[in-house]
Write a protein that holds these residues in place. Sequence first.
Motif: not given
Length: 504
Positions: A132-134, A222-230
């Motif tokens: 929810r938060k991230a 895609q960019d947002f999810l990639q930043r979260c993954l890293e």
Amino acid sequence: SDENKTCNRVELKTFSFLDSQEPNNKRVRSLAKVSSLVNLISPSKNGAVRRFGQTIQSVSLRGDKSPGMSLKASSKATGPTPTKRRNSTLWSETLDVHQKSTFSTKEIKRQEAIYELYRGEQDLIEDLQLARKAYHDPMLKLSIMTEEELTHIFGDLDAYIPLHEDLLVKLTEGTCPDGTVAQIGQIVTDWLPGLNAYKNYCSNQFAAKALLDQKKQDKRVQDFLQRCLESPFSRKLDLWSFLDIPRSRLVKYPLLLREILRHTPPDHPDVFSLEKAIAIIQEILSEINVRKGESECKYYIDKLEYLDEKQRDPLIDSCKTLLCHGELRNKSGSRLHVFLFSKLLVLTRQVTRNDRSCFQVYRQPIPVRDLALEDLQDGEIRMGGSFRGAFTTGEKAKNVFRVSSVNPAHGQSHTLHVNDVYHKQQWLNCLRTALAQHQGAPPVPQGEAIRSKRRSSTFSNAETDENCAPHLGEIKLKKNVCYRFKIMSRNRCKKVKTFLGKII
């Protein structure tokens, strides 16, 4: 001028004289090889100096667009922040030596299983709050996705957090001063019916996953999810892994309860309650599986696209289960996405219409009641169309089976090629199960073919095309059908000969 030349000679002599008077043994680095200010700083073991040097290097290379310089900068950059790890403390590790000696080995294993259930609830709550938060709230605030799309993907996660917090409170209240939980059976039995709230969430997962995959085509998403993954908080898990955690947690409940029951003494009052709890969770999981299967079936039915309304079989609306589906190849090598519903076998081609992926129905769907299945042996037929076969000897096919309709009105047969033996056997098992369920008979053994080998060899030698008349069980073909088949074969041979003559 002569005066300037004389001055230059004097300067050179002066520099050479100074060099001879003050010899220097230090290694001199050519300025041409200095790429940034950081290379002028000598190596140091001091952490502050080293960090300062890295900062200078990153600043000095920002304006340099040389590929070699970028590569050098990335090689010297600091590594990613380590991922966040969960606490893996065991229950026995929370006790001192004296306390641990007061419990039997069986009781320690029982309390370990209970503690694993407790810690799993804590981890689940943490992951739901993190999703929810991230993920949800930032994407909504940054307008990366609409509120409707996020609701469709995330579901009602907030409603499940209090449910699991309630179990934690009950387990905490049932904990004795020595750290053990005397009786857990009744606590779990009273709490488990609340898991019915996950029925809608799990049944919607398939459509949610499809929408998330579609939104990943957007560069912002895609960019947002990639930043979260890293980032460290993700533990190298993508968003869908967090959204799928509740479903995987549901599957673990029967295993955890059985583990607790296994280490519970036979005369313990928890035995009856734990057996009842296992039955409750099994029933809940069974209902969730049924609803999830129906949701997946409806999703693919809505994705079917018909070129002609006559292709739409009325049985498709009554199908509630999708037995299996996947990409196969037909005899000519074309890719087909085949769906085996509970009442229909549908062959399709995956296409895109108005940025929407759908499945265009290929030929007429075959009802299971009219389906005939034939397991072909490796090398029994050759793949490739009739035109392709005129130029090559043909490739002997492996992992092939044939489906056809015993109804002359459908008039079709499809030879389908699978990638490997395992998937071929999976398809055969699913097809045999569908036939057995429709006929009310037990499934045919795996080693036994639906059709006899004699009929198979007869029609494999004929090298019939899929668009031609089907090879029926009774092998009763009308004369006009046979005549049409001969005419078609002759015409194709003439075309091939004409084409070869032009080439020669």
